[in-house]
Each structure stands twice: as structure tokens, then as C-alpha cells.
Design a protein around this motif. Sequence first.
Motif, PDB file in Angstrom:
ATOM      1  N   GLU A   1       0.809  -1.222   0.000  1.00  0.00           N
ATOM      2  CA  GLU A   1       0.000   0.000   0.000  1.00  0.00           C
ATOM      3  C   GLU A   1       0.842   1.271   0.000  1.00  0.00           C
ATOM      4  OE1 GLU A   1      -2.408  -1.084   3.416  1.00  0.00           O
ATOM      5  OE2 GLU A   1      -4.127  -1.249   2.067  1.00  0.00           O
ATOM      6  N   SER A   2       2.007   1.236   0.591  1.00  0.00           N
ATOM      7  CA  SER A   2       2.834   2.442   0.648  1.00  0.00           C
ATOM      8  C   SER A   2       3.932   2.443  -0.421  1.00  0.00           C
ATOM      9  CB  SER A   2       3.439   2.613   2.043  1.00  0.00           C
ATOM     10  OG  SER A   2       4.185   1.475   2.404  1.00  0.00           O
ATOM     11  N   ASN A   3       3.913   1.455  -1.311  1.00  0.00           N
ATOM     12  CA  ASN A   3       4.903   1.371  -2.387  1.00  0.00           C
ATOM     13  C   ASN A   3       4.222   1.041  -3.719  1.00  0.00           C
ATOM     14  OD1 ASN A   3       7.718   1.525  -1.040  1.00  0.00           O
ATOM     15  ND2 ASN A   3       6.532   0.155   0.280  1.00  0.00           N
ATOM     16  N   GLU A   4       3.166   1.774  -4.020  1.00  0.00           N
ATOM     17  CA  GLU A   4       2.353   1.485  -5.197  1.00  0.00           C
ATOM     18  C   GLU A   4       3.134   1.569  -6.503  1.00  0.00           C
ATOM     19  OE1 GLU A   4      -1.372   3.604  -5.249  1.00  0.00           O
ATOM     20  OE2 GLU A   4      -1.699   3.207  -3.124  1.00  0.00           O
ATOM     21  N   GLN A   5       4.053   2.515  -6.605  1.00  0.00           N
ATOM     22  CA  GLN A   5       4.822   2.668  -7.836  1.00  0.00           C
ATOM     23  C   GLN A   5       5.708   1.436  -8.081  1.00  0.00           C
ATOM     24  OE1 GLN A   5       7.371   6.125  -7.914  1.00  0.00           O
ATOM     25  NE2 GLN A   5       7.285   6.250 -10.133  1.00  0.00           N
ATOM     26  N   LEU A   6       6.314   0.925  -7.037  1.00  0.00           N
ATOM     27  CA  LEU A   6       7.136  -0.279  -7.151  1.00  0.00           C
ATOM     28  C   LEU A   6       6.283  -1.498  -7.485  1.00  0.00           C
ATOM     29  CD1 LEU A   6       9.912  -1.613  -6.905  1.00  0.00           C
ATOM     30  CD2 LEU A   6       9.491  -1.829  -4.438  1.00  0.00           C
ATOM     31  N   ILE A   7       5.113  -1.591  -6.845  1.00  0.00           N
ATOM     32  CA  ILE A   7       4.184  -2.692  -7.099  1.00  0.00           C
ATOM     33  C   ILE A   7       3.785  -2.722  -8.579  1.00  0.00           C
ATOM     34  CG2 ILE A   7       1.850  -3.566  -6.591  1.00  0.00           C
ATOM     35  CD1 ILE A   7       3.918  -3.995  -4.346  1.00  0.00           C
ATOM     36  N   GLU A   8       3.486  -1.558  -9.126  1.00  0.00           N
ATOM     37  CA  GLU A   8       3.135  -1.460 -10.544  1.00  0.00           C
ATOM     38  C   GLU A   8       4.306  -1.845 -11.425  1.00  0.00           C
ATOM     39  OE1 GLU A   8       1.179   1.933 -12.298  1.00  0.00           O
ATOM     40  OE2 GLU A   8       0.055   2.247 -10.442  1.00  0.00           O
ATOM     41  N   ALA A   9       5.477  -1.321 -11.128  1.00  0.00           N
ATOM     42  CA  ALA A   9       6.661  -1.579 -11.948  1.00  0.00           C
ATOM     43  C   ALA A   9       7.011  -3.073 -11.978  1.00  0.00           C
ATOM     44  CB  ALA A   9       7.850  -0.773 -11.433  1.00  0.00           C
ATOM     45  N   LEU A  10       6.816  -3.754 -10.860  1.00  0.00           N
ATOM     46  CA  LEU A  10       7.139  -5.182 -10.773  1.00  0.00           C
ATOM     47  C   LEU A  10       5.945  -6.081 -11.072  1.00  0.00           C
ATOM     48  CD1 LEU A  10       9.439  -5.123  -7.636  1.00  0.00           C
ATOM     49  CD2 LEU A  10      10.123  -5.355 -10.027  1.00  0.00           C
ATOM     50  N   ARG A  11       4.815  -5.457 -11.379  1.00  0.00           N
ATOM     51  CA  ARG A  11       3.584  -6.171 -11.751  1.00  0.00           C
ATOM     52  C   ARG A  11       3.144  -7.176 -10.693  1.00  0.00           C
ATOM     53  NH1 ARG A  11       5.194  -6.721 -18.050  1.00  0.00           N
ATOM     54  NH2 ARG A  11       4.921  -4.520 -18.497  1.00  0.00           N
ATOM     55  N   VAL A  12       3.134  -6.728  -9.459  1.00  0.00           N
ATOM     56  CA  VAL A  12       2.658  -7.570  -8.362  1.00  0.00           C
ATOM     57  C   VAL A  12       1.136  -7.498  -8.356  1.00  0.00           C
ATOM     58  CG1 VAL A  12       2.619  -7.880  -5.865  1.00  0.00           C
ATOM     59  CG2 VAL A  12       4.753  -7.214  -7.000  1.00  0.00           C
TER      60      VAL A  12
END
Length: 100
Positions: free
Chosen positions: A52-63
Amino acid sequence: MTKFGELIDLEKPVLLNFFADWDENCEVIHETLKDVSAAVGDSAKLIKINAESNEQLIEALRVKNLPTYMLYKSGEMVWRQSGVLSANDLIIKIEETANK
């Protein structure tokens, strides 16, 4: 993303765990990761990442699912899996990666 690159660019295995506080499966994982950390000691690095606090990373890594694990060595992803895993499964995967 530079900071992320620095986190994963190690000779020893780096296990990332993406979680969310509201997910019941993720609550179980916290205890599992304590066991994994105790078993592998300094031979690997474990990093918990709040989705929830790292949405940009989550998107970039396609989690897409939580919990998700990613295992890196020398900056390259060598393994990825979503879902609840046992401490033994994670320890074996980390040890296999460390010995490559």
C-alpha cells in the motif's frame, strides 16, 4: 527506483516479501519470515515491502497477488511466487540461490 536497485544488487540472495496489513495471509507470513531470518542468518537479506505504501514499485514489478515473494541475486530476479509458503520452502529456495 535507484534505491530499489541498490537493495537488490548484492552477491547474497535478497528475498523480497510484498504484503498488505489487511490481508490475513500476510499476517501469517510475518511469523514465517521470522523463522526464515533466524535460519538463514547473514547468508541472505530479507526485506518486507508494504504494497500500500509502495504502489509505484508494485506497478513496476507487476505484483498482482499478495503475498508475493521475489528472490534476487546480484541484481537479477532468480525466482518469484505468490501465495502462502512455508518457512522450509523459503529456506530451501534461498539456500539453492546462495549456492549457485
